[in-house]
Design a protein around this motif. Structure first.
Motif, PDB file in Angstrom:
ATOM      1  N   UNK A 179      21.247   4.656  -0.341  1.00 18.06           N
ATOM      2  CA  UNK A 179      21.975   5.711  -1.030  1.00 18.06           C
ATOM      3  C   UNK A 179      22.922   6.375  -0.044  1.00 18.06           C
ATOM      4  N   UNK A 180      24.196   6.455  -0.404  1.00 16.74           N
ATOM      5  CA  UNK A 180      25.162   7.263   0.339  1.00 16.74           C
ATOM      6  C   UNK A 180      25.269   8.580  -0.413  1.00 16.74           C
ATOM      7  N   UNK A 181      24.663   9.624   0.145  1.00 17.58           N
ATOM      8  CA  UNK A 181      24.581  10.925  -0.511  1.00 17.58           C
ATOM      9  C   UNK A 181      25.791  11.771  -0.142  1.00 17.58           C
ATOM     10  N   UNK A 182      26.397  12.434  -1.148  1.00 18.03           N
ATOM     11  CA  UNK A 182      27.639  13.184  -0.931  1.00 18.03           C
ATOM     12  C   UNK A 182      28.655  12.266  -0.282  1.00 18.03           C
ATOM     13  N   UNK A 183      28.961  11.189  -0.990  1.00 17.62           N
ATOM     14  CA  UNK A 183      29.633  10.031  -0.409  1.00 17.62           C
ATOM     15  C   UNK A 183      31.104  10.236  -0.105  1.00 17.62           C
ATOM     16  N   UNK A 184      31.748  11.244  -0.697  1.00 20.97           N
ATOM     17  CA  UNK A 184      33.187  11.382  -0.488  1.00 20.97           C
ATOM     18  C   UNK A 184      33.902  10.166  -1.044  1.00 20.97           C
ATOM     19  N   UNK A 185      34.696   9.511  -0.205  1.00 20.71           N
ATOM     20  CA  UNK A 185      35.388   8.295  -0.615  1.00 20.71           C
ATOM     21  C   UNK A 185      34.594   7.032  -0.436  1.00 20.71           C
ATOM     22  N   UNK A 186      33.343   7.158   0.035  1.00 19.86           N
ATOM     23  CA  UNK A 186      32.435   6.017   0.059  1.00 19.86           C
ATOM     24  C   UNK A 186      32.473   5.153   1.296  1.00 19.86           C
ATOM     25  N   UNK A 187      32.995   5.658   2.417  1.00 18.92           N
ATOM     26  CA  UNK A 187      33.105   4.817   3.601  1.00 18.92           C
ATOM     27  C   UNK A 187      31.748   4.307   4.089  1.00 18.92           C
ATOM     28  N   UNK A 188      30.729   5.170   4.095  1.00 16.28           N
ATOM     29  CA  UNK A 188      29.409   4.743   4.574  1.00 16.28           C
ATOM     30  C   UNK A 188      28.776   3.759   3.595  1.00 16.28           C
ATOM     31  N   UNK A 189      28.966   3.989   2.302  1.00 16.54           N
ATOM     32  CA  UNK A 189      28.432   3.065   1.294  1.00 16.54           C
ATOM     33  C   UNK A 189      29.059   1.683   1.448  1.00 16.54           C
ATOM     34  N   UNK A 190      30.353   1.649   1.673  1.00 18.45           N
ATOM     35  CA  UNK A 190      31.052   0.369   1.845  1.00 18.45           C
ATOM     36  C   UNK A 190      30.540  -0.351   3.081  1.00 18.45           C
ATOM     37  N   UNK A 191      30.354   0.388   4.173  1.00 13.76           N
ATOM     38  CA  UNK A 191      29.819  -0.225   5.395  1.00 13.76           C
ATOM     39  C   UNK A 191      28.420  -0.773   5.163  1.00 13.76           C
ATOM     40  N   UNK A 196      30.489   3.009  11.457  1.00 13.96           N
ATOM     41  CA  UNK A 196      30.529   2.254  12.711  1.00 13.96           C
ATOM     42  C   UNK A 196      29.115   1.805  13.114  1.00 13.96           C
ATOM     43  N   UNK A 197      28.138   2.698  12.970  1.00 11.10           N
ATOM     44  CA  UNK A 197      26.760   2.348  13.306  1.00 11.10           C
ATOM     45  C   UNK A 197      26.273   1.174  12.462  1.00 11.10           C
ATOM     46  N   UNK A 198      26.509   1.234  11.158  1.00  9.99           N
ATOM     47  CA  UNK A 198      25.988   0.191  10.270  1.00  9.99           C
ATOM     48  C   UNK A 198      26.680  -1.150  10.486  1.00  9.99           C
ATOM     49  N   UNK A 199      27.967  -1.127  10.768  1.00  8.51           N
ATOM     50  CA  UNK A 199      28.670  -2.381  11.022  1.00  8.51           C
ATOM     51  C   UNK A 199      28.259  -2.989  12.361  1.00  8.51           C
ATOM     52  N   UNK A 200      27.954  -2.134  13.337  1.00  6.12           N
ATOM     53  CA  UNK A 200      27.517  -2.640  14.640  1.00  6.12           C
ATOM     54  C   UNK A 200      26.045  -3.037  14.647  1.00  6.12           C
ATOM     55  N   UNK A 201      25.254  -2.370  13.820  1.00  6.81           N
ATOM     56  CA  UNK A 201      23.805  -2.636  13.766  1.00  6.81           C
ATOM     57  C   UNK A 201      23.378  -2.854  12.313  1.00  6.81           C
TER      58      UNK A 201
END
Length: 215
Positions: A80-92, A65-70
């Protein structure tokens, strides 16, 4: 392994939009026990770690949410999205215009989930399978969400993340109140109340704070 893993993920998840981030589609599970049991059966292993990759966790949701808003926080930068899980932050980060995005995970199924999810959203995310702790800094921004839930994990990653900050990376640590968050060397960047499920948490919402980790 990759094609088989992706087939497994498609069979045991559904495409959905995570809470507070409707711009992103993910392959998600609705209940933890069935996907956990299915993963153990598919791998023919018992006692595996929970399938973190099958859920959008509060830290990842808040970071996205932060990256999409800012988007200026990552636009044109190496992320780098570290310990990315399913990659939601990387995708954003990719949606926000990062020059390059890499997602690191030690779980091969998380790598497969990130690849599937990136493709689902039409963005480029490179995946790094294995433990990147100890690698030299080659990123401008490092995203780490929900990583301070166990003492061994925190003790392993935190010194390296601080070295990355000292080397010039902006390290954003998203934490929803986990027990082992460090108490010093943090600068508050963003706060967000994230709805959660009783499948994963002991409450209906988590107050997530995103910190900049200081060297």
């Amino acid at each position: 392994m990759t094609a088989e893993a992706e087939d497994f993920l498609r069979a045991h998840t559904a495409i959905a939009r995570p809470a507070l981030v409707p711009e992103i589609l993910l392959h998600l599970a609705t209940e933890i026990t069935p996907i956990w049991q299915a993963t153990e059966a598919w791998l023919a292993e018992e006692g595996i770690e929970p399938p973190f990759w099958a859920f959008a966790w509060p830290g990842g949701i808040a970071t996205a949410r932060l990256l999409l808003d800012e988007p200026g926080r990552v636009r044109g930068l190496r992320v780098l999205d570290f310990a990315a899980g399913g990659g939601i932050a990387a995708i954003a980060a990719a949606m926000a215009g990062a020059a390059s995005v890499e997602a690191a995970e030690i779980d091969p199924l998380a790598i497969a989930a990130t690849r599937l999810n990136a493709a689902l959203n039409g963005v480029a995310v490179a995946t790094l399978e294995g433990d990147v702790v100890g690698a030299p800094c080659r990123w401008d921004v490092i995203l780490a969400g929900d990583v301070c839930y166990e003492a061994p994990m925190t003790g392993h990653i935190l010194p390296w993340l601080r070295r990355m900050a000292a080397a010039g990376a902006m390290v954003l640590l998203a934490d929803p109140g986990r027990a082992y968050l460090p108490r010093e060397g943090l600068e508050v960047v963003y706060r967000l109340e994230v709805p959660t499920t009783r499948e994963l948490e002991d409450r209906d919402a988590r107050a997530v704070t995103i910190f900049r980790l200081l060297p």
